[in-house]
Design a protein around this motif. Structure first.
Motif, PDB file in Angstrom:
ATOM      1  N   TYR A  21       0.843  -1.206   0.000  1.00 17.20           N
ATOM      2  CA  TYR A  21       0.000   0.000   0.000  1.00 17.20           C
ATOM      3  C   TYR A  21       0.877   1.254   0.000  1.00 17.20           C
ATOM      4  O   TYR A  21       0.591   2.215  -0.705  1.00 17.20           O
ATOM      5  CB  TYR A  21      -0.936   0.010   1.204  1.00 17.20           C
ATOM      6  CG  TYR A  21      -1.810   1.227   1.237  1.00 17.20           C
ATOM      7  CD1 TYR A  21      -2.797   1.411   0.275  1.00 17.20           C
ATOM      8  CD2 TYR A  21      -1.650   2.214   2.196  1.00 17.20           C
ATOM      9  CE1 TYR A  21      -3.593   2.539   0.276  1.00 17.20           C
ATOM     10  CE2 TYR A  21      -2.435   3.340   2.208  1.00 17.20           C
ATOM     11  CZ  TYR A  21      -3.411   3.495   1.252  1.00 17.20           C
ATOM     12  OH  TYR A  21      -4.193   4.617   1.249  1.00 17.20           O
ATOM     13  N   ALA A  22       1.967   1.211   0.758  1.00 11.54           N
ATOM     14  CA  ALA A  22       2.889   2.352   0.778  1.00 11.54           C
ATOM     15  C   ALA A  22       3.485   2.566  -0.613  1.00 11.54           C
ATOM     16  O   ALA A  22       3.599   3.700  -1.088  1.00 11.54           O
ATOM     17  CB  ALA A  22       3.989   2.107   1.807  1.00 11.54           C
ATOM     18  N   ASN A  23       3.844   1.478  -1.269  1.00  9.45           N
ATOM     19  CA  ASN A  23       4.406   1.589  -2.615  1.00  9.45           C
ATOM     20  C   ASN A  23       3.353   2.076  -3.614  1.00  9.45           C
ATOM     21  O   ASN A  23       3.664   2.825  -4.540  1.00  9.45           O
ATOM     22  CB  ASN A  23       4.985   0.255  -3.059  1.00  9.45           C
ATOM     23  CG  ASN A  23       5.944   0.415  -4.217  1.00  9.45           C
ATOM     24  OD1 ASN A  23       6.330   1.513  -4.583  1.00  9.45           O
ATOM     25  ND2 ASN A  23       6.318  -0.694  -4.809  1.00  9.45           N
ATOM     26  N   ILE A  24       2.099   1.674  -3.443  1.00  3.98           N
ATOM     27  CA  ILE A  24       1.013   2.160  -4.302  1.00  3.98           C
ATOM     28  C   ILE A  24       0.902   3.673  -4.185  1.00  3.98           C
ATOM     29  O   ILE A  24       0.721   4.378  -5.184  1.00  3.98           O
ATOM     30  CB  ILE A  24      -0.317   1.458  -3.951  1.00  3.98           C
ATOM     31  CG1 ILE A  24      -0.296   0.017  -4.469  1.00  3.98           C
ATOM     32  CG2 ILE A  24      -1.513   2.217  -4.526  1.00  3.98           C
ATOM     33  CD1 ILE A  24      -1.460  -0.830  -4.001  1.00  3.98           C
ATOM     34  N   LEU A  25       1.028   4.204  -2.960  1.00  7.09           N
ATOM     35  CA  LEU A  25       0.977   5.661  -2.777  1.00  7.09           C
ATOM     36  C   LEU A  25       2.092   6.346  -3.565  1.00  7.09           C
ATOM     37  O   LEU A  25       1.867   7.371  -4.220  1.00  7.09           O
ATOM     38  CB  LEU A  25       1.101   6.013  -1.293  1.00  7.09           C
ATOM     39  CG  LEU A  25      -0.073   5.654  -0.393  1.00  7.09           C
ATOM     40  CD1 LEU A  25       0.266   5.986   1.057  1.00  7.09           C
ATOM     41  CD2 LEU A  25      -1.319   6.390  -0.827  1.00  7.09           C
ATOM     42  N   LEU A  26       3.301   5.774  -3.504  1.00  7.69           N
ATOM     43  CA  LEU A  26       4.432   6.361  -4.224  1.00  7.69           C
ATOM     44  C   LEU A  26       4.245   6.244  -5.736  1.00  7.69           C
ATOM     45  O   LEU A  26       4.555   7.176  -6.478  1.00  7.69           O
ATOM     46  CB  LEU A  26       5.734   5.685  -3.804  1.00  7.69           C
ATOM     47  CG  LEU A  26       6.179   5.974  -2.364  1.00  7.69           C
ATOM     48  CD1 LEU A  26       7.356   5.096  -1.978  1.00  7.69           C
ATOM     49  CD2 LEU A  26       6.516   7.446  -2.202  1.00  7.69           C
ATOM     50  N   GLN A  27       3.709   5.111  -6.208  1.00 11.17           N
ATOM     51  CA  GLN A  27       3.478   4.937  -7.647  1.00 11.17           C
ATOM     52  C   GLN A  27       2.406   5.915  -8.145  1.00 11.17           C
ATOM     53  O   GLN A  27       2.530   6.480  -9.232  1.00 11.17           O
ATOM     54  CB  GLN A  27       3.051   3.500  -7.962  1.00 11.17           C
ATOM     55  CG  GLN A  27       4.113   2.468  -7.728  1.00 11.17           C
ATOM     56  CD  GLN A  27       5.367   2.703  -8.547  1.00 11.17           C
ATOM     57  OE1 GLN A  27       5.306   3.175  -9.670  1.00 11.17           O
ATOM     58  NE2 GLN A  27       6.513   2.383  -7.975  1.00 11.17           N
ATOM     59  N   LYS A  28       1.371   6.116  -7.338  1.00 11.16           N
ATOM     60  CA  LYS A  28       0.323   7.067  -7.743  1.00 11.16           C
ATOM     61  C   LYS A  28       0.892   8.480  -7.817  1.00 11.16           C
ATOM     62  O   LYS A  28       0.572   9.237  -8.731  1.00 11.16           O
ATOM     63  CB  LYS A  28      -0.855   7.016  -6.767  1.00 11.16           C
ATOM     64  CG  LYS A  28      -1.734   5.813  -6.979  1.00 11.16           C
ATOM     65  CD  LYS A  28      -2.980   5.860  -6.124  1.00 11.16           C
ATOM     66  CE  LYS A  28      -3.855   4.665  -6.460  1.00 11.16           C
ATOM     67  NZ  LYS A  28      -5.120   4.680  -5.769  1.00 11.16           N
ATOM     68  N   TRP A  29       1.743   8.846  -6.866  1.00 11.10           N
ATOM     69  CA  TRP A  29       2.360  10.185  -6.900  1.00 11.10           C
ATOM     70  C   TRP A  29       3.189  10.343  -8.165  1.00 11.10           C
ATOM     71  O   TRP A  29       3.087  11.348  -8.860  1.00 11.10           O
ATOM     72  CB  TRP A  29       3.238  10.387  -5.661  1.00 11.10           C
ATOM     73  CG  TRP A  29       3.979  11.692  -5.699  1.00 11.10           C
ATOM     74  CD1 TRP A  29       3.511  12.913  -5.307  1.00 11.10           C
ATOM     75  CD2 TRP A  29       5.305  11.915  -6.189  1.00 11.10           C
ATOM     76  NE1 TRP A  29       4.468  13.879  -5.529  1.00 11.10           N
ATOM     77  CE2 TRP A  29       5.573  13.296  -6.068  1.00 11.10           C
ATOM     78  CE3 TRP A  29       6.288  11.102  -6.721  1.00 11.10           C
ATOM     79  CZ2 TRP A  29       6.788  13.860  -6.445  1.00 11.10           C
ATOM     80  CZ3 TRP A  29       7.488  11.662  -7.108  1.00 11.10           C
ATOM     81  CH2 TRP A  29       7.724  13.039  -6.958  1.00 11.10           C
ATOM     82  N   ARG A  30       3.998   9.332  -8.489  1.00 11.71           N
ATOM     83  CA  ARG A  30       4.854   9.405  -9.676  1.00 11.71           C
ATOM     84  C   ARG A  30       4.016   9.527 -10.945  1.00 11.71           C
ATOM     85  O   ARG A  30       4.288  10.369 -11.802  1.00 11.71           O
ATOM     86  CB  ARG A  30       5.745   8.168  -9.763  1.00 11.71           C
ATOM     87  CG  ARG A  30       6.739   8.221 -10.903  1.00 11.71           C
ATOM     88  CD  ARG A  30       7.611   6.987 -10.945  1.00 11.71           C
ATOM     89  NE  ARG A  30       6.870   5.753 -11.041  1.00 11.71           N
ATOM     90  CZ  ARG A  30       6.349   5.266 -12.166  1.00 11.71           C
ATOM     91  NH1 ARG A  30       6.486   5.924 -13.283  1.00 11.71           N
ATOM     92  NH2 ARG A  30       5.710   4.127 -12.157  1.00 11.71           N
ATOM     93  N   CYS A  31       2.972   8.716 -11.047  1.00 11.81           N
ATOM     94  CA  CYS A  31       2.132   8.750 -12.248  1.00 11.81           C
ATOM     95  C   CYS A  31       1.349  10.057 -12.369  1.00 11.81           C
ATOM     96  O   CYS A  31       1.180  10.579 -13.466  1.00 11.81           O
ATOM     97  CB  CYS A  31       1.169   7.564 -12.258  1.00 11.81           C
ATOM     98  SG  CYS A  31       1.996   5.986 -12.593  1.00 11.81           S
ATOM     99  N   GLU A  32       0.859  10.591 -11.252  1.00 14.13           N
ATOM    100  CA  GLU A  32       0.087  11.842 -11.292  1.00 14.13           C
ATOM    101  C   GLU A  32       0.914  13.018 -11.785  1.00 14.13           C
ATOM    102  O   GLU A  32       0.359  14.022 -12.220  1.00 14.13           O
ATOM    103  CB  GLU A  32      -0.470  12.161  -9.906  1.00 14.13           C
ATOM    104  CG  GLU A  32      -1.636  11.286  -9.511  1.00 14.13           C
ATOM    105  CD  GLU A  32      -2.074  11.523  -8.070  1.00 14.13           C
ATOM    106  OE1 GLU A  32      -1.501  12.396  -7.391  1.00 14.13           O
ATOM    107  OE2 GLU A  32      -2.998  10.822  -7.629  1.00 14.13           O
TER     108      GLU A  32
END
Length: 194
Positions: free
Chosen positions: A120-131
């Motif tokens: 879940y922590a990595n999902i947050l980082l991936q969403k930030w990068r993609c956004e």
């Protein structure tokens, strides 16, 4: 991509720009149909204009001052020349402040749950990068969810523990594949390229 697949993709108004570029490269005889597609992006439009094909000009609504001799009609499944690969323009607009906030939250989630919620922590980082990433003016979007990875993560974690860490060599590529396959171009957020 076969001719039939290319033709079917051109019938779909939501076919993304990267697929259009692939069609232009592999099936230049479909150029007039590509020119009329609603997802045509500026770089591909310029390439189509340079073809000086009257059928393409008509699809784009371009009138040339001097007439261009029309090329002989192209038979289906026949390719004249390879189109140049589409130029992909990448842009990133993330800031240090938003990254620090997201990274701190991800670290706290991982630390408090003793690594169980690392996905879940990595999902947050991936969403930030993609956004904050744009490809040809279209924002990248991360579609992965905790529910979509948690089952895999638990199995991978248990197998890694059982094999004394050896299974981690398989976890990294599988987890990376999951991350990559859950990214897509969000055509709804088209921005102007600089």
């Amino acid at each position: 991509m076969t001719y039939e697949e290319a033709w079917a993709a051109l019938q779909d108004p939501m076919t993304d720009a990267l697929v259009l570029a692939t069609i232009a490269e592999q099936h230049p005889e479909l150029a007039p149909h590509i020119a009329a597609h609603p997802q045509l992006y500026p770089g591909l439009r310029e390439w189509l204009i340079a073809l000086e094909d009257p059928r393409v000009d008509q699809a784009l609504g371009i009138r040339r001052e001097k007439p261009v001799e029309a090329p002989p009609p192209i038979q289906p499944h026949q390719s004249t020349s390879a189109a140049p690969p589409a130029r992909l323009v990448f842009r990133f607009d993330g800031s240090a402040g938003s990254y620090v906030a997201t990274a701190l939250l991800a670290f706290l989630i991982t630390a408090i749950t003793l690594g169980i919620l690392f996905p879940y922590a990595n999902i947050l980082l991936q969403k930030w990068r993609c956004e904050h990433t744009y490809i040809n003016g279209m924002r990248l979007r991360f579609t992965g969810t905790l529910g979509g990875i948690m089952g895999h993560w638990i199995v991978w974690l248990l197998l890694t523990i059982i094999t004394l860490g050896i299974y981690s060599f398989w976890v990294v590529p599988r987890y990376t594949r999951w991350i990559v396959e859950h990214q897509e171009v969000d055509q709804r957020n088209l921005v102007r390229q600089f």
